[in-house]
Motif scaffolding. Structure first.
Motif, mmCIF file in Angstrom:
data_model
loop_
_atom_site.group_PDB
_atom_site.id
_atom_site.type_symbol
_atom_site.label_atom_id
_atom_site.label_comp_id
_atom_site.label_asym_id
_atom_site.label_seq_id
_atom_site.Cartn_x
_atom_site.Cartn_y
_atom_site.Cartn_z
ATOM 1 N N LEU A 93 -31.182 38.564 12.063
ATOM 2 C CA LEU A 93 -30.109 39.324 11.427
ATOM 3 C C LEU A 93 -30.045 39.020 9.936
ATOM 4 N N THR A 94 -30.222 37.762 9.562
ATOM 5 C CA THR A 94 -30.179 37.377 8.145
ATOM 6 C C THR A 94 -31.145 38.227 7.324
ATOM 7 N N ALA A 95 -32.334 38.466 7.871
ATOM 8 C CA ALA A 95 -33.342 39.254 7.156
ATOM 9 C C ALA A 95 -32.910 40.699 6.955
ATOM 10 N N GLN A 96 -31.983 41.162 7.789
ATOM 11 C CA GLN A 96 -31.577 42.568 7.721
ATOM 12 C C GLN A 96 -30.377 42.826 6.802
ATOM 13 N N ILE A 97 -29.653 41.787 6.435
ATOM 14 C CA ILE A 97 -28.444 42.016 5.639
ATOM 15 C C ILE A 97 -28.757 42.654 4.286
ATOM 16 N N PRO A 98 -29.782 42.187 3.548
ATOM 17 C CA PRO A 98 -30.141 42.908 2.312
ATOM 18 C C PRO A 98 -30.581 44.349 2.582
ATOM 19 N N MET A 99 -31.203 44.586 3.721
ATOM 20 C CA MET A 99 -31.619 45.936 4.074
ATOM 21 C C MET A 99 -30.395 46.818 4.326
ATOM 22 N N ILE A 100 -29.380 46.237 4.962
ATOM 23 C CA ILE A 100 -28.139 46.982 5.209
ATOM 24 C C ILE A 100 -27.491 47.375 3.887
ATOM 25 N N ARG A 101 -27.437 46.432 2.951
ATOM 26 C CA ARG A 101 -26.874 46.751 1.636
ATOM 27 C C ARG A 101 -27.674 47.863 0.956
ATOM 28 N N GLU A 102 -28.994 47.782 1.051
ATOM 29 C CA GLU A 102 -29.832 48.797 0.418
ATOM 30 C C GLU A 102 -29.607 50.165 1.050
ATOM 31 N N ALA A 103 -29.469 50.195 2.365
ATOM 32 C CA ALA A 103 -29.237 51.465 3.049
ATOM 33 C C ALA A 103 -27.882 52.059 2.663
ATOM 34 N N LEU A 104 -26.844 51.234 2.627
ATOM 35 C CA LEU A 104 -25.515 51.722 2.238
ATOM 36 C C LEU A 104 -25.528 52.261 0.815
ATOM 37 N N ASP A 105 -26.195 51.520 -0.079
ATOM 38 C CA ASP A 105 -26.292 51.979 -1.469
ATOM 39 C C ASP A 105 -27.050 53.297 -1.559
ATOM 40 N N ALA A 106 -28.138 53.421 -0.810
ATOM 41 C CA ALA A 106 -28.947 54.635 -0.850
ATOM 42 C C ALA A 106 -28.142 55.843 -0.395
ATOM 43 N N LEU A 107 -27.245 55.632 0.568
ATOM 44 C CA LEU A 107 -26.452 56.729 1.112
ATOM 45 C C LEU A 107 -25.187 56.999 0.308
ATOM 46 N N GLY A 108 -24.958 56.201 -0.737
ATOM 47 C CA GLY A 108 -23.769 56.397 -1.559
ATOM 48 C C GLY A 108 -22.485 55.926 -0.904
ATOM 49 N N ILE A 109 -22.601 55.053 0.096
ATOM 50 C CA ILE A 109 -21.408 54.503 0.750
ATOM 51 C C ILE A 109 -20.910 53.323 -0.075
ATOM 52 N N ALA A 268 -15.301 56.649 -3.249
ATOM 53 C CA ALA A 268 -15.554 56.470 -1.819
ATOM 54 C C ALA A 268 -15.613 57.789 -1.074
ATOM 55 N N THR A 269 -15.654 58.882 -1.798
ATOM 56 C CA THR A 269 -15.673 60.202 -1.166
ATOM 57 C C THR A 269 -16.873 60.347 -0.233
ATOM 58 N N VAL A 270 -16.609 60.864 0.963
ATOM 59 C CA VAL A 270 -17.705 61.118 1.896
ATOM 60 C C VAL A 270 -18.413 62.395 1.453
ATOM 61 N N ALA A 271 -19.577 62.221 0.892
ATOM 62 C CA ALA A 271 -20.390 63.343 0.403
ATOM 63 C C ALA A 271 -21.815 62.839 0.287
ATOM 64 N N LEU A 272 -22.750 63.741 0.217
ATOM 65 C CA LEU A 272 -24.149 63.337 0.161
ATOM 66 C C LEU A 272 -24.874 64.220 -0.837
ATOM 67 N N THR A 273 -25.453 63.595 -1.847
ATOM 68 C CA THR A 273 -26.225 64.350 -2.833
ATOM 69 C C THR A 273 -27.660 64.513 -2.347
ATOM 70 N N ASP A 274 -28.368 65.396 -2.997
ATOM 71 C CA ASP A 274 -29.782 65.577 -2.648
ATOM 72 C C ASP A 274 -30.560 64.286 -2.877
ATOM 73 N N ALA A 275 -30.219 63.566 -3.953
ATOM 74 C CA ALA A 275 -30.911 62.309 -4.249
ATOM 75 C C ALA A 275 -30.651 61.276 -3.164
ATOM 76 N N GLN A 276 -29.418 61.200 -2.666
ATOM 77 C CA GLN A 276 -29.085 60.247 -1.606
ATOM 78 C C GLN A 276 -29.759 60.632 -0.298
ATOM 79 N N ARG A 277 -29.811 61.921 -0.032
ATOM 80 C CA ARG A 277 -30.498 62.388 1.178
ATOM 81 C C ARG A 277 -31.980 62.014 1.123
ATOM 82 N N ALA A 278 -32.580 62.178 -0.048
ATOM 83 C CA ALA A 278 -33.990 61.829 -0.211
ATOM 84 C C ALA A 278 -34.202 60.326 -0.094
ATOM 85 N N ALA A 279 -33.268 59.541 -0.669
ATOM 86 C CA ALA A 279 -33.378 58.074 -0.586
ATOM 87 C C ALA A 279 -33.273 57.609 0.852
ATOM 88 N N GLY A 280 -32.380 58.232 1.622
ATOM 89 C CA GLY A 280 -32.255 57.887 3.033
ATOM 90 C C GLY A 280 -33.515 58.220 3.798
#
Length: 305
Positions: A93-109, A268-280
């Motif tokens: 799990l420790t190895a995944q925490i930075p990945m979780i942060r990266e995923a949240l950032d990529a999605l604009g959360i 914190a608005t729930v929305a998704l840009t084209d750039a975030q969709r591509a990053a995901g």
């Protein structure tokens, strides 16, 4: 919607096998599980805003100063190179925490933490200052104290699992425990909570704590009643309360969530840009996230995909 992020990714990690990996063999079960949880929550509750609240300090020093046993049972055993405040977390799990942060950032959360404070305190502050209704997603009973029916603040409890979410309001709290949200921190202080290393007042269990608060309103009312012979509190019970009074008064500020942190302003608005969709999509391919990324992208886009 405010996410108790660590509680959710721990649930995700333990709910899926760590044999789910990226193409290079890194476990990715917590990442995939958290994305699925977010997709489910956003799809079902349709929040306008979403914040992943973060533990910048999982065991804040100031809480330990008040109650030295606070979360002590979760500490790693001292060893070469170990920090004395390191939490026991599976390596996978420790190895995944930075990945979780990266995923949240990529999605604009939006991810929000605060120095020397837990996610609970971030949640308490955001819930207290929100201009509209709030859903707090957690498995932690301590956050019942932020419930406010008048303001539309409720807890979406994951304690029974994602298939059996429970919506906890003040009415539900009174029916379940016999206390209001305003009284919950004092109730937890008296009762204790072994999962957080809080011993409570010796000899005062859940039903007794609720009955005392029902009659005497708050902790100080209970302790004041225990010091008189006319309060109706049985002598043995009163003696236990007097013996535990110092602990209770010291522990209550540790149990209470902070509601006035100086937090950064985030979108914190729930929305998704084209750039975030591509990053995901890029992360999905890179990490082998399968349908989990597809589902969260669809939910954040407001579609049924």
């Amino acid at each position: 919607m405010l996410l108790d992020t660590a509680a959710l990714y721990f649930r995700a990690f333990h709910g899926l096998p760590d044999t789910i990996t990226t193409p290079d063999g890194t476990p990715v079960n917590a990442v995939r599980g958290l994305l699925d949880i977010i997709a489910r929550l956003v799809g079902e509750f349709e929040p306008t805003d979403l914040v992943a609240c973060w533990d910048d300090a999982w065991r804040p020093r100031w809480r330990v100063d008040l109650v030295p046993s606070y979360k002590a049972q979760r500490l790693a055993e001292a060893g070469d190179g170990d920090r004395p405040d390191r939490e026991v977390v599976p390596e996978a799990l420790t190895a995944q925490i930075p990945m979780i942060r990266e995923a949240l950032d990529a999605l604009g959360i939006a991810v929000v933490g605060a120095p020397d404070h837990e996610a609970d305190d971030v949640i308490g502050t955001l819930a207290a200052t929100a201009s509209g209704p709030v859903d707090v997603v957690t498995s932690d009973r301590d956050l019942y104290q932020v419930i406010d029916d008048a303001r539309g603040v409720r807890v979406v409890s994951t304690a029974r699992g994602m298939r059996d979410l429970e919506l906890v309001t003040d009415d539900v709290l009174r029916a379940k425990y016999g206390v209001s949200a305003v009284q919950y921190a004092e109730f937890a202080t008296l009762r204790g909570d072994p999962s957080d290393g809080l011993p409570g007042v010796a000899g005062i269990g859940e039903k007794t704590a609720a009955a005392l608060l029902a009659k005497h309103d708050d902790l100080e009312g209970v302790l004041a009643a225990a010091s008189t012979t006319s309060s109706g509190i049985p002598a043995g019970q009163a003696a236990k309360l007097r013996a535990g009074a110092e602990y209770a008064r010291r522990a209550l500020p540790a149990v209470r969530v902070v509601r006035d942190l100086p937090l950064p302003t985030v979108d914190a608005t729930v929305a998704l840009t084209d750039a975030q969709r591509a990053a995901g999509a890029t992360l999905a391919e890179q990490w082998g996230l399968g349908g989990s990324m597809d589902r969260v992208l669809a939910a954040l886009s407001g579609t049924k995909g």
